[in-house]
Design a protein around this motif. Structure first.
Motif, PDB file in Angstrom:
ATOM      1  N   ASP A   1     -31.892  23.474  26.737  1.00 12.04           N
ATOM      2  CA  ASP A   1     -32.775  23.003  26.121  1.00 12.04           C
ATOM      3  C   ASP A   1     -34.348  23.651  26.638  1.00 12.04           C
ATOM      4  O   ASP A   1     -34.338  23.834  27.897  1.00 12.04           O
ATOM      5  CB  ASP A   1     -32.963  21.574  26.460  1.00 12.04           C
ATOM      6  CG  ASP A   1     -31.896  20.628  25.598  1.00 12.04           C
ATOM      7  OD1 ASP A   1     -32.010  19.563  26.080  1.00 12.04           O
ATOM      8  OD2 ASP A   1     -31.468  20.932  24.956  1.00 12.04           O
TER       9      ASP A   1
ATOM     10  N   TYR B   1     -36.064  27.322  30.469  1.00 11.23           N
ATOM     11  CA  TYR B   1     -35.025  26.335  29.697  1.00 11.23           C
ATOM     12  C   TYR B   1     -34.316  25.578  30.924  1.00 11.23           C
ATOM     13  O   TYR B   1     -34.588  25.951  32.001  1.00 11.23           O
ATOM     14  CB  TYR B   1     -34.189  27.198  29.064  1.00 11.23           C
ATOM     15  CG  TYR B   1     -33.309  28.341  29.952  1.00 11.23           C
ATOM     16  CD1 TYR B   1     -33.676  29.306  30.283  1.00 11.23           C
ATOM     17  CD2 TYR B   1     -31.966  27.949  29.937  1.00 11.23           C
ATOM     18  CE1 TYR B   1     -32.755  30.369  31.090  1.00 11.23           C
ATOM     19  CE2 TYR B   1     -30.990  29.065  30.802  1.00 11.23           C
ATOM     20  CZ  TYR B   1     -31.667  29.972  31.249  1.00 11.23           C
ATOM     21  OH  TYR B   1     -30.731  30.786  31.928  1.00 11.23           O
TER      22      TYR B   1
ATOM     23  N   PRO C   1     -36.652  28.042  19.817  1.00 11.60           N
ATOM     24  CA  PRO C   1     -37.038  28.240  18.341  1.00 11.60           C
ATOM     25  C   PRO C   1     -38.119  29.089  18.281  1.00 11.60           C
ATOM     26  O   PRO C   1     -38.896  29.612  19.189  1.00 11.60           O
ATOM     27  CB  PRO C   1     -37.762  26.769  18.307  1.00 11.60           C
ATOM     28  CG  PRO C   1     -38.085  26.171  19.543  1.00 11.60           C
ATOM     29  CD  PRO C   1     -37.189  26.986  20.476  1.00 11.60           C
TER      30      PRO C   1
ATOM     31  N   SER D   1     -34.034  18.775  20.892  1.00 15.80           N
ATOM     32  CA  SER D   1     -33.427  19.114  19.254  1.00 15.80           C
ATOM     33  C   SER D   1     -34.574  19.759  18.364  1.00 15.80           C
ATOM     34  O   SER D   1     -35.601  19.404  18.341  1.00 15.80           O
ATOM     35  CB  SER D   1     -33.044  17.794  18.652  1.00 15.80           C
ATOM     36  OG  SER D   1     -32.294  17.967  17.335  1.00 15.80           O
TER      37      SER D   1
ATOM     38  N   GLN E   1     -30.842  25.010  16.496  1.00 15.47           N
ATOM     39  CA  GLN E   1     -30.551  24.868  17.911  1.00 15.47           C
ATOM     40  C   GLN E   1     -29.074  25.300  17.969  1.00 15.47           C
ATOM     41  O   GLN E   1     -28.208  25.299  17.310  1.00 15.47           O
ATOM     42  CB  GLN E   1     -30.806  23.573  18.609  1.00 15.47           C
ATOM     43  CG  GLN E   1     -30.784  23.464  20.123  1.00 15.47           C
ATOM     44  CD  GLN E   1     -31.027  22.201  20.557  1.00 15.47           C
ATOM     45  OE1 GLN E   1     -30.775  21.147  19.719  1.00 15.47           O
ATOM     46  NE2 GLN E   1     -31.419  22.009  21.675  1.00 15.47           N
TER      47      GLN E   1
END
Lengths: 171, 287
Positions: B149, B160, B232, B273, B277
């Motif tokens: 994530d 991350y 992203p 989210s 992803q």
């Protein structure tokens, strides 16, 4: 007999508490003690002092506790610290039991050997092959080895503290 | 001493080692979860680490305010003078409005990315021996956090999630060479790879490399994620501070100063989210 068991439990409890507090201080850096990139691994110095006053199995369990506490926040691989600190604690307990006398000079010698071993193995597993050769050598000589030497300074008070606790409980 | 190696005590020690090594192999293979014994101690010690970090931050803020008191008074006087100058520069409004639109595109992250779902988290401990400033936050899989994530602040990208426990997770930062991500120069759209570097990590920088020799990146350009991999697109990474050429003159690199001051992070947002992803995971195999 029961009194002896109680003393052993009390001895173990006190040392677990001290190890937990030291690990907490080390992980949160609540008291900044780093000097120009040299960061002492204080729980290791305490572990070496502790293992000089325990049997081999107890020493390995102490190493497992210290390693697990360190693994919970460390950037190293899973269970790395658990394995290395168990090896260090077993080595220390065996050396003191069969070869060295139990005194401050032995404590400092063992601590420098164990610290250099820990930081060297950490360097091999974490930096030696993942960065350029020049960078890995910079890390080894500018951070790892000074940190190992700085760690040895802390074994002096911890050795006397541990000797006091050991004599207090008369195990 | 040889009697020790034949004793029952030694066999118990060998069993303990075998269990720990087995756990290390299993969870090392999985790669993204903490081992159970470390997770249990992390869960138990997390409240104490949060408390200790809170105390440390409070003491640090107190001394900062005390030491900076005089400096702030002088700064205030200077700022009043600057305010008068700014009033004379009102003709620059259009230029500033254009810059503001530029900031809105990236800093209004939630407004422009309604698909993002965030979980706030607080830093509770750091690995003092890690030169890449990795840290642990107080959220884990019980809060919906998963490995890989992205972690951000309102200033930009932090890194991350690498390992997840019950209520804690470890974060790898953009300063770490294990993290390689696709990135773009937002002005020229030149693409490259952002990764950490031990030398640059000391000064809190990372490297934007694999830029073609015909690119037109410049100092001061902003670097953003390109959307490749686990991140992203459009997340601010940092600003270019210097440009150089690799040893063989085949490509160009740029050293980036991240917008986030990683050594002073206290609170972060974890993107749990977003649309798209599940991209290519980072290659963490060491050479």
């Amino acid at each position: 007999m029961i009194s002896s068991q109680k003393k052993s439990v009390a001895f173990a409890t006190v040392n677990i508490l001290i190890m937990s507090v030291l690990s907490l201080f080390h992980s949160t850096n609540i008291i900044p003690i780093a000097i120009k990139g040299a960061v002492p691994f204080v729980p290791l110095a305490f572990l070496v002092a502790l293992c000089m006053f325990t049997q081999e199995t107890s020493a390995v369990l102490a190493g497992l506790l210290a390693g697990t506490l360190t693994d919970s926040f460390s950037a190293t691989s899973t269970c790395f610290n658990s394995i290395i600190l168990m090896l260090i604690s077993l080595f220390t307990a065996l050396i003191v039991h069969y070869f060295f006398n139990n005194n401050i000079r032995s404590a400092m010698a063992l601590c420098i050997i164990c610290s250099v071993f820990y930081f060297a193995v950490r360097w091999i597993f974490t930096y030696a092959f993942s960065v350029s050769q020049a960078e890995s050598l910079i890390y080894l000589f500018r951070y790892a080895i000074p940190s190992a030497i700085y760690t040895t300074v802390f074994v002096i008070p911890f050795y006397y503290l541990e000797r006091f606790i050991y004599n207090k409980f008369k195990i | 001493m040889r009697f020790f190696f034949r004793s029952k005590q030694f066999k118990i020690i060998v069993c303990i080692f075998a269990v720990v090594v087995a756990l290390a192999l299993i969870f090392g293979y999985i790669g993204t979860r903490m081992s159970p014994h470390a997770d249990i101690l992390a869960t138990v010690s997390a409240p104490f680490r949060s408390l200790a970090t809170g105390i440390k931050n409070s003491v640090s803020d107190f001394f900062t305010a005390y030491n900076d008191g005089n400096r702030l008074m002088l700064e205030n006087a200077e700022l009043n003078g600057e305010l008068n100058d700014l009033r004379k520069q009102i003709a620059d409004y259009n230029e500033k409005s254009a810059q503001n639109d530029f900031y809105k595109n990236y800093l209004g992250i939630k407004e422009t990315n309604p698909d993002f779902e965030f979980t706030p988290a607080t830093l509770i401990s750091r690995d003092s021996e890690d030169p890449y400033a990795g840290f642990v936050v107080n959220k884990g899989y019980m809060s919906g956090i998963k490995a890989y994530d992205p972690v951000i602040t309102d200033a930009g990208l932090v890194g991350y999630i690498t390992e997840v426990g019950a209520i804690t997770s470890k974060v790898t930062t953009v300063l770490n060479p294990d993290l390689t991500l696709g990135a773009l120069d937002n002005r020229t759209s030149d693409s490259g790879i952002v990764s950490g570097n031990l030398q640059l990590a000391k000064s809190g920088q990372c490297r934007f490399s694999n830029l073609s020799r015909s690119c037109s990146v410049a100092i001061g350009d902003y670097v953003v994620t390109s959307g490749e991999g686990i991140f992203p697109d459009g997340l601010l990474i940092g600003t270019i501070e210097s440009i150089g050429s690799d040893d063989y003159n085949t490509s160009i690199y740029a050293d980036i100063k991240p917008f986030v001051e990683i050594s002073k992070i206290r609170n972060v947002m974890i993107i749990t989210s977003f649309d798209g992803q599940g991209g290519v995971k980072p290659n963490t195999d060491k050479e």
